[in-house]
Design a protein around this motif. Structure first.
Motif, PDB file in Angstrom:
ATOM      1  N   GLN A 128       4.713   1.930  -3.121  1.00  9.26           N
ATOM      2  CA  GLN A 128       3.341   2.419  -3.318  1.00  9.26           C
ATOM      3  C   GLN A 128       2.314   1.329  -3.032  1.00  9.26           C
ATOM      4  O   GLN A 128       1.133   1.610  -2.858  1.00  9.26           O
ATOM      5  CB  GLN A 128       3.163   2.928  -4.742  1.00  9.26           C
ATOM      6  N   GLY A 129       2.757   0.076  -3.036  1.00 16.27           N
ATOM      7  CA  GLY A 129       1.881  -1.041  -2.669  1.00 16.27           C
ATOM      8  C   GLY A 129       0.709  -1.262  -3.616  1.00 16.27           C
ATOM      9  O   GLY A 129      -0.296  -1.861  -3.239  1.00 16.27           O
ATOM     10  N   PRO A 139      -3.407  -1.533   2.521  1.00 13.53           N
ATOM     11  CA  PRO A 139      -1.989  -1.357   2.861  1.00 13.53           C
ATOM     12  C   PRO A 139      -1.764  -1.089   4.349  1.00 13.53           C
ATOM     13  O   PRO A 139      -0.710  -1.416   4.893  1.00 13.53           O
ATOM     14  CB  PRO A 139      -1.538  -0.168   2.016  1.00 13.53           C
ATOM     15  N   HIS A 140      -2.769  -0.514   5.041  1.00 17.18           N
ATOM     16  CA  HIS A 140      -2.599  -0.222   6.467  1.00 17.18           C
ATOM     17  C   HIS A 140      -2.827  -1.445   7.339  1.00 17.18           C
ATOM     18  O   HIS A 140      -2.482  -1.462   8.507  1.00 17.18           O
ATOM     19  CB  HIS A 140      -3.556   0.901   6.888  1.00 17.18           C
ATOM     20  N   SER A 174       3.432  -5.362   0.227  1.00 20.73           N
ATOM     21  CA  SER A 174       4.252  -4.214   0.662  1.00 20.73           C
ATOM     22  C   SER A 174       3.370  -3.010   0.894  1.00 20.73           C
ATOM     23  O   SER A 174       2.245  -2.933   0.374  1.00 20.73           O
ATOM     24  CB  SER A 174       5.272  -3.842  -0.406  1.00 20.73           C
ATOM     25  N   ASN A 175       3.918  -2.081   1.648  1.00 19.56           N
ATOM     26  CA  ASN A 175       3.285  -0.771   1.788  1.00 19.56           C
ATOM     27  C   ASN A 175       4.400   0.261   1.881  1.00 19.56           C
ATOM     28  O   ASN A 175       5.560  -0.037   1.600  1.00 19.56           O
ATOM     29  CB  ASN A 175       2.324  -0.738   2.986  1.00 19.56           C
ATOM     30  N   ILE A 176       4.053   1.451   2.313  1.00 12.65           N
ATOM     31  CA  ILE A 176       4.999   2.564   2.280  1.00 12.65           C
ATOM     32  C   ILE A 176       6.258   2.292   3.118  1.00 12.65           C
ATOM     33  O   ILE A 176       7.318   2.891   2.875  1.00 12.65           O
ATOM     34  CB  ILE A 176       4.279   3.877   2.700  1.00 12.65           C
ATOM     35  N   ASP A 177       6.181   1.357   4.083  1.00 15.77           N
ATOM     36  CA  ASP A 177       7.365   1.002   4.884  1.00 15.77           C
ATOM     37  C   ASP A 177       8.566   0.673   3.997  1.00 15.77           C
ATOM     38  O   ASP A 177       9.714   0.926   4.365  1.00 15.77           O
ATOM     39  CB  ASP A 177       7.091  -0.251   5.740  1.00 15.77           C
ATOM     40  N   LEU A 178       8.277   0.090   2.829  1.00 15.96           N
ATOM     41  CA  LEU A 178       9.362  -0.367   1.963  1.00 15.96           C
ATOM     42  C   LEU A 178      10.263   0.781   1.503  1.00 15.96           C
ATOM     43  O   LEU A 178      11.431   0.559   1.180  1.00 15.96           O
ATOM     44  CB  LEU A 178       8.770  -1.119   0.749  1.00 15.96           C
ATOM     45  N   SER A 179       9.712   1.998   1.505  1.00 16.56           N
ATOM     46  CA  SER A 179      10.543   3.127   1.046  1.00 16.56           C
ATOM     47  C   SER A 179      11.749   3.323   1.979  1.00 16.56           C
ATOM     48  O   SER A 179      12.806   3.777   1.546  1.00 16.56           O
ATOM     49  CB  SER A 179       9.709   4.408   0.944  1.00 16.56           C
ATOM     50  N   ALA A 180      11.605   2.948   3.253  1.00 13.31           N
ATOM     51  CA  ALA A 180      12.732   3.074   4.181  1.00 13.31           C
ATOM     52  C   ALA A 180      13.804   2.026   3.900  1.00 13.31           C
ATOM     53  O   ALA A 180      14.979   2.222   4.229  1.00 13.31           O
ATOM     54  CB  ALA A 180      12.237   2.934   5.619  1.00 13.31           C
ATOM     55  N   CYS A 213       8.312  -4.228  -9.765  1.00 14.69           N
ATOM     56  CA  CYS A 213       9.315  -3.235  -9.343  1.00 14.69           C
ATOM     57  C   CYS A 213       8.723  -1.836  -9.233  1.00 14.69           C
ATOM     58  O   CYS A 213       7.697  -1.524  -9.834  1.00 14.69           O
ATOM     59  CB  CYS A 213      10.456  -3.191 -10.352  1.00 14.69           C
ATOM     60  N   GLN A 214       9.437  -1.003  -8.486  1.00 17.27           N
ATOM     61  CA  GLN A 214       9.029   0.398  -8.403  1.00 17.27           C
ATOM     62  C   GLN A 214       9.582   1.153  -9.621  1.00 17.27           C
ATOM     63  O   GLN A 214      10.536   0.703 -10.256  1.00 17.27           O
ATOM     64  CB  GLN A 214       9.536   1.018  -7.112  1.00 17.27           C
TER      65      GLN A 214
END
Ligand code: ADP
Ligand code: MG
Length: 343
Positions: A128-129, A139-140, A174-180, A213-214
């Motif tokens: 979620q960054g 984040p972008h 971090s940004n949403i890329d981390l979800s991958a 942490c998430q």
């Protein structure tokens, strides 16, 4: 646990101690001045506004013998300045529940430690960054992030680290890329050690590394626990907050046994505490009854200043430096350093 009792040499009082529940002074919000005079006509503005203290200002137990957790407040010495940095203590801020104050604690504790002259690295480990956003990053517009660091062999920590506006405090964003990464890491060799491996160069340069942490106990969180020396568990002072703690403790113990024998619970931190409500005080008491000295003496009260500081993209310690929230995180920084040294 970590020699903390020995460090402070204090015993917590019996659970039946009547002083555990501090008397609640009901907060009566000030009524806004009416624009209408007694005859229903627009009145001239009142001469001088009497400043009304925010509730938490009145709630600070400065000078009280017992802290908000019902135990005597320990003496927390200001640590001497450092003439060299490292090796870093790595601390994961972890709770599988969202909205409990992990990110707020990472930013505010990091900034308070930096004020004490510590070199601090914050690692945003939530797709979620929020940590990056809370420090004013878009984040972008983040170039290389923790995602690239984890999965691309030619990216090193130095390429990812950004300076924040706080002297001595850096960020691995971090940004949403981390979800991958969670999915991609599954196929990697030593998938639980990926974060520990990429953070290794930071150990010599920093004094404290805080990993935000998430809200899950998935592979990313296991990576954070494998990289960490200690865990701080922020808990909202609400009844439901207590329900997940046993599961979290179980996970921490498993990671300790199977992956990382250094790992210990540094402390449980009561957040969003409202001393005016019996509910909040009872939750804190239950926490102390069950977890004893694992619970930090510092308790973070509920205040809108935290949301305001997130919008401003800066820690509360600079956004509202004299506020009780900033003071509480400064006290937490002292407590964390004391616990780290006593371990
Ligand atoms: P998490 O990282 O555990 O999901 P956050 O730190 O993002 O939790 O906090 C969730 C929300 O609660 C945010 O909007 C934050 O500004 C707010 N918040 C955090 N701590 C406090 C507090 N002590 N009092 C009031 N609001 C808070
Ligand atoms: Mg968060």
């Amino acid at each position: 646990m970590n020699g903390f009792s020995a460090y402070f040499g204090r015993q917590r009082p019996a659970a039946t101690d009547p002083q555990l529940a501090p008397p609640a002074a009901p907060f009566v919000p000030p009524s806004p001045p009416s624009p209408l005079g007694p005859l229903g006509v627009v009145a001239t503005p009142p001469p001088a506004q009497v400043p009304v203290a925010e509730p938490e200002v009145a709630e600070v137990e400065a000078g009280d013998r017992l802290g908000p957790t019902g135990r005597p407040l320990p003496h927390l010495p200001i640590p001497p300045p450092l003439d060299k940095h490292g090796p870093a203590k790595v601390i994961a801020l972890c709770n599988q529940k969202g909205g409990v104050g992990k990110t707020t604690t990472t930013i505010s504790l990091g900034a308070a430690l930096a004020e004490l002259g510590r070199r601090v690295l914050l690692v945003d480990f939530d797709p979620q960054g929020s940590l990056s956003v809370g420090l004013g990053f878009n984040p972008h517009e983040i170039g290389l992030s923790v995602y690239n660091l984890l999965l691309e062999r030619d990216v090193v920590l130095e390429d990812v680290i950004c300076k924040t506006n706080i002297a001595g405090m850096d960020l691995a964003p971090s940004n949403i890329d981390l979800s991958a990464a969670e999915v991609q890491l599954v196929q990697e060799v030593a998938r639980e050690q990926a974060l520990s491996r990429v953070l290794a160069p930071a150990i010599a340069d920093y004094d404290v590394v805080l990993i935000d942490c998430q809200p899950s106990l998935g592979l990313l969180t296991i990576n954070a626990l494998t990289a960490a020396d200690g865990v701080i568990v922020p808990l909202e002072c609400e009844y439901f907050a207590l329900r997940g703690v046993a599961l979290l403790k179980d996970t921490i113990e498993k990671v300790g046994e199977r992956l990382n024998p250094r790992l210990e619970i540094l402390g449980l931190l009561g957040t969003m505490f409202d001393g005016r409500t019996l509910h909040s005080r009872e939750v804190l008491k239950t926490l102390v009854d069950g977890w004893g000295d694992d619970v930090f003496h510092t308790v973070i009260r509920r205040t809108v200043k935290f949301s305001d500081s997130t919008v401003a993209g800066e820690p509360i310690t600079t956004y509202a430096p004299a506020s009780p929230g900033a003071q509480a995180y400064r006290q937490l920084a002292l407590e964390v350093l004391a616990r780290c040294h006593a371990a």
